[in-house]
Structures are given as structure tokens and as C-alpha cells.
Design an enzyme around this catalytic site. Structure first.
Site, mmCIF file in Angstrom:
data_model
loop_
_atom_site.group_PDB
_atom_site.id
_atom_site.type_symbol
_atom_site.label_atom_id
_atom_site.label_comp_id
_atom_site.label_asym_id
_atom_site.label_seq_id
_atom_site.Cartn_x
_atom_site.Cartn_y
_atom_site.Cartn_z
ATOM 1 N N GLY A 103 0.350 -1.243 0.350
ATOM 2 C CA GLY A 103 0.354 0.234 -0.312
ATOM 3 C C GLY A 103 0.835 0.800 -0.319
ATOM 4 N N ASP A 144 3.144 4.560 -0.861
ATOM 5 C CA ASP A 144 2.995 5.305 -2.084
ATOM 6 C C ASP A 144 3.515 6.997 -2.114
ATOM 7 O OD1 ASP A 144 1.304 7.308 -1.383
ATOM 8 O OD2 ASP A 144 -0.479 5.572 -1.289
ATOM 9 N N LYS A 190 -1.278 -1.081 -12.561
ATOM 10 C CA LYS A 190 -0.847 0.704 -12.274
ATOM 11 C C LYS A 190 0.597 0.701 -11.635
ATOM 12 C CE LYS A 190 -3.687 2.693 -9.175
ATOM 13 N NZ LYS A 190 -5.002 3.327 -8.507
ATOM 14 N N ASP A 226 0.152 7.026 -10.854
ATOM 15 C CA ASP A 226 -0.434 7.034 -9.209
ATOM 16 C C ASP A 226 0.252 7.521 -8.139
ATOM 17 O OD1 ASP A 226 -2.374 7.898 -7.445
ATOM 18 O OD2 ASP A 226 -3.217 5.619 -6.899
ATOM 19 N N ASN A 274 -1.078 10.254 -6.103
ATOM 20 C CA ASN A 274 -0.797 10.293 -4.951
ATOM 21 C C ASN A 274 -1.072 11.967 -4.259
ATOM 22 O OD1 ASN A 274 -0.200 7.056 -4.209
ATOM 23 N ND2 ASN A 274 -2.538 7.813 -3.917
ATOM 24 N N GLU A 289 -10.927 9.580 -5.419
ATOM 25 C CA GLU A 289 -10.418 8.445 -4.125
ATOM 26 C C GLU A 289 -10.287 9.717 -2.825
ATOM 27 O OE1 GLU A 289 -6.679 6.718 -2.947
ATOM 28 O OE2 GLU A 289 -6.717 6.097 -4.647
ATOM 29 N N ALA A 306 -10.077 1.301 -5.155
ATOM 30 C CA ALA A 306 -10.020 -0.089 -4.848
ATOM 31 C C ALA A 306 -9.246 -0.640 -3.883
ATOM 32 C CB ALA A 306 -11.393 -1.313 -5.258
ATOM 33 N N GLY A 307 -9.150 -1.885 -3.112
ATOM 34 C CA GLY A 307 -7.786 -2.329 -2.289
ATOM 35 C C GLY A 307 -8.421 -1.710 -0.853
ATOM 36 N N GLU A 364 -9.970 -0.826 -9.807
ATOM 37 C CA GLU A 364 -8.927 -0.892 -9.512
ATOM 38 C C GLU A 364 -9.239 -2.869 -8.685
ATOM 39 O OE1 GLU A 364 -5.517 1.174 -7.428
ATOM 40 O OE2 GLU A 364 -7.538 1.726 -6.717
#
Length: 479
Positions: free
Chosen positions: A69, A71, A256, A286, A288, A341, A392-393, A422
Site C-alpha cells: 500500500g 506510495d 498501475k 498514480d 497520490n 478516491e 479499490a483495495g 482497481e
């Protein structure tokens, strides 16, 4: 979820109201429409029980230990959730389970907010709640005092999502069929300059055309997904290569990669992935929210050679005009803008659409006010013909969002062009009804409800700070 799905397709979670229920009045007169919606609220004879208990627990998984997870902005996330369970006095013993996703610290704050909202739910008849779901939604989001620390954003809105997700789960488990009242669940306040009740009904009416064919397609093929699990920013190159190679073997064609911390590192990692997946497969990036507007344009101009379909969250999620400026600069390079998101509410989505600030819209099943608010965003995206590619995730986001995106295809957008959802392969084993992925696609869920119910053993083990997992970790940190 099954309460939104047609009874003839028990595996699908969210189908639209019947043709009769969605019939548009011949007169545009507002009272006529209101009366028709009022008649829809008479649906739901199976709904039963007065809400007698609402509990919420702080459940955390130490994903930061493996860099999962990670980033450019969230380097050490512990995937977590405020987990809400609603019980009623009905003899069937059915419970409604809802979650909102967090990253560890701060989950206790969301738990407090859920408890602060609980008085709006307790001792209410479920039939009264779903009979005027728009009114109930507004009651939660317009609390005269709690609204001050929102409104409809931040911790209070995350808590609202957890509560409402539990209500939808409870309703879905009881009904097991189309409630015929979707439009009456939506709060159109602040968005009628873009989407009215009449607009929503017309879109859903058009969604009836060829609906059965799309249902069959979903049952046979599922909804296309992309994977984020291969390229978290904290992964080593060897881990990235290993996971990417395995994903290719498993049939994944859309990948991704996290970017934004270091340009040269991004170039190296993107080159690795592009070399592995080849030129024909889809790559997304991504950031973020890492960059300022000029920095985003400059950075992505240098990554354009890797042919990304989109750059996700290039700057602050609140900067609508900034996203529009980045979009204007990057679209000529073939790079779209994806965001949503961490979009607070339907109003921000409305403005992103109006400003032409995004080419891919990313709803989140816990950031917005549950199904009620996500429905309004799906309908606005359809009106602007912008594809929805959900975030998602996390903990349970895949389980939740599958219902929304399959509903969007069958009943709203009727299109799979430039659309994918996702998928992150973490923590599904802790759910009673985990998401099913086949051939890199979400397969429609089998069971009634919102797929949010966690295994009690997992909740007890990972409850913070007294669960077995955290007792050991915290003790080790002290030593």
C-alpha cells in the site's frame, strides 16, 4: 448489492428499478414526479426490525511491515477500518455490516465519529429509514452540531459512510431484490444545476434497454479489472519484477505503478514494468497528490514516453482548477487525468466534471456517503460521458465497489469503453464473502448484502490495541 439487483439474477448486486417504477411522467410538473417517488417509497414490505444496537470496532492490519500500500505520500500505511455492525430486534437475527477504510492512526477518531452519529440510527425502524432514505441521509449529513466539523467531508463523512454501508447491507440481506426506489435514495441538494430527479429517472429508464444482455455478459465474463498490487512504491525492483511476472501469468493486462517521490526512480521502475508487460498492455500511474500543478505537468511530460493511460491524483484532490490545468497540458500527450478516491462529496465531483478536469472518474465506496451519494456521482458521470474507474483495495473496498461498478455498467453507463475497476490482492481472506476474480475480472457476487461482513475471528485478532496481533507488535516495539 443484492437489494439493488433484479431477483432473476441473484448473483448480481445492483440492478435498476423496474421499467414501470421508472416511467417518466408525461408532464414535467414537479409535484407529479414527487408523488411518483412517494409511491416508490411504499416498496419494501419485507423490511423489518427496529435498530436496537450499533457497535463499531477499530480493526487494523499491519501492512506497513511489508510495504504493502506504500506510495509517494503514504509511506507506511496499516490498512484499517472502522467496522460497524447494526442489529435489530427482528427474530431473523440478520445484522448489517459496514466499513470505512483508513490507514491506521486516526481510525480511533472515525470510531468516535460513528458513536457520535449513532443516536440518529438507534431505535429507528429500518422500514422508516429506507422508506425515506433521502431524508435519513440528509439527517446524518446535516446534524446541526456535527455538521460544523464537516460538512459532508473528513472524519464525519467517513463515519457516515460506515453507518450507511451497514444500513445498505442490512437492507440488502432482508430484501434480496430490487427495491424500486433508487432515485428516492439520492440527495440532489447542491447538484440540481447538473443533475435533477428527472434527469436521473431518464438515465435509468434508458438503462433498461438491452439490460438483460449486459446482465448475461457480467455473469459470463465479469467486469474488467486492473492490478495495483505489483508496484507499490516501497517494493524492491526484485519484488516488482516477481509480482509483475506472476500477474502476467495470471492473465492481467492492466497495471498501475506508484510514482512521485523521485523522478529517476520513477523512470527506472516504469521502464522495468513497460519492458515486462510490453507495448500493447495498459499502464497507469498514480502520484497520490504529490505535486504542485507545474511540477505535475513537467514530471509527467518526462514519463510520457512510457505511454500511461492516465496519471492519478497528480495534485491536491481539492484543486479543481489545478486538475483542469494539468488536464489541458497532458491530454495532448495522450495522458488522461484520473481522480476521486479522496474527493469529499458529490459537489466536488460535479465541479470536476464541469471544469473538464478529469478524463477518468474514481468513486470510492467509503469516502462518499455510501450508495446514496455514489449513485448521484455515477449518474453525473453518465451525463458528462466520463468513464467511471473506481478506487479499490484497502480493507474491503474491492468487496464494496464491485456492486457499484457492475450496477453502473448494467443500469447507467451501458459501456465498458475505457472502463476498469482497481483490484488489490490484500486482506480478502478476512471477509465472509470475499470478492471473486477470474481472468482479471470481477465476477458478480453470489450472496445477498454488501459483501462487508468480516470474519469475527479476524476482527478479534486485529482489533486495536487489544487484539492478539497488536498486543504482540506493541509489546515488541516497547522492548
Amino acid at each position: 448489492m443484492s437489494a439493488l439487483f433484479a431477483p432473476t439474477v441473484p448473483r448480481l448486486a445492483a440492478l435498476p428499478p423496474s421499467r414501470r417504477a421508472l416511467e417518466i411522467p408525461t408532464s414535467p410538473d414537479r409535484p407529479v414526479l414527487t408523488a411518483r417517488v412517494a409511491r416508490l417509497r411504499g416498496a419494501g414490505s419485507m423490511v423489518r426490525g427496529r435498530i436496537s444496537r450499533l457497535s463499531v470496532r477499530d480493526v487494523r492490519f499491519p501492512t506497513s511491515l511489508g510495504g504493502h500500500g506504500s506510495d509517494a505520500m503514504h509511506t507506511d500505511p496499516d490498512y484499517s477500518a472502522a467496522y460497524v455492525v447494526i442489529e435489530t430486534d427482528a427474530e431473523d437475527g440478520i445484522k448489517g455490516c459496514g466499513i470505512t477504510f483508513t490507514l491506521g492512526k486516526g481510525t480511533e477518531v472515525v470510531v468516535c465519529a460513528v458513536n457520535a452519529l449513532a443516536h440518529h440510527v438507534l431505535n429507528k425502524d429500518l422500514k422508516d429509514i429506507v422508506g425515506d432514505f433521502r431524508g435519513f441521509y440528509r439527517q446524518l449529513t446535516s446534524d446541526g452540531q456535527l455538521r460544523w466539523i464537516g460538512p459532508e467531508k473528513g472524519v464525519v463523512h467517513l463515519a457516515t459512510a460506515a453507518v450507511l454501508n451497514a444500513v445498505w447491507d442490512l437492507w440488502a440481506k432482508q430484501e434480496g431484490k430490487d427495491p424500486r426506489m433508487l432515485v428516492s435514495c439520492i440527495d440532489f441538494r447542491y447538484i440540481t444545476d447538473v443533475l435533477t430527479e428527472e434527469d436521473a429517472l431518464e438515465i435509468l429508464q434508458k438503462g433498461q434497454v438491452a439490460k438483460k444482455e449486459r446482465e448475461k455478459q457480467m455473469l459470463a465474463q465479469g467486469y474488467p479489472a486492473y492490478t495495483t498490487s505489483c508496484a507499490w512504491l516501497g517494493y524492491s525492483d526484485d519484488t516488482l519484477k516477481q509480482l509483475c511476472a506472476q500477474a502476467l501469468k495470471d492473465g492481467w493486462t492492466r497495471f498501475k505503478v506508484k510514482v512521485g517521490a523521485d523522478l529517476q526512480d520513477d523512470v527506472r521502475r516504469c521502464q522495468i514494468i513497460r519492458d515486462m508487460i510490453g507495448p500493447e498492455k495498459t499502464l497507469m500511474m498514480d502520484a497520490n497528490q504529490r505535486w504542485d500543478v507545474p511540477e505535475a505537468v513537467e514530471w509527467m511530460s518526462k514519463l510520457a514516453k512510457f505511454k500511461p493511460l492516465w496519471i492519478e491524483e497528480p495534485t491536491s484532490p481539492d484543486d479543481i482548477l489545478g486538475h483542469a490545468a494539468i488536464s489541458k497540458a497532458l491530454v495532448p500527450l495522450g495522458i488522461g487525468i484520473a481522480t476521486g478516491e479522496q474527493c469529499h462529496n458529490r459537489v466536488i465531483f460535479k465541479q470536476l466534471l464541469q471544469a473538464k478536469a478529469l478524463q477518468f472518474l474514481q468513486i470510492d465506496s467509503c469516502r462518499l456517503g455510501s450508495v446514496n451519494e455514489n449513485l448521484s456521482v455515477l449518474l453525473m458521470a453518465k451525463k458528462f460521458e466520463i468513464p467511471v474507474c473506481p478506487h479499490a483495495g484497502g480493507v474491503g473496498l474491492c468487496e464494496l465497489v464491485q456492486h457499484l461498478i457492475i450496477f453502473d455498467y448494467i443500469s447507467v453507463s451501458a459501456s465498458l469503453k475505457n472502463r476498469m475497476c482497481e483490484y488489490v490482492d490484500h486482506l480478502h481472506e478476512h471477509f465472509k464473502y470475499p470478492v471473486m476474480i477470474q481472468r482479471a475480472s470481477y465476477m458478480p457476487p453470489k450472496d445477498p448484502g454488501y459483501s462487508t461482513e468480516m470474519k469475527e475471528e479476524s476482527v478479534k485478532k486485529h482489533q486495536y490495541p487489544d487484539g492478539e496481533v497488536w498486543k504482540k507488535l506493541l509489546a515488541a516495539q516497547e522492548n
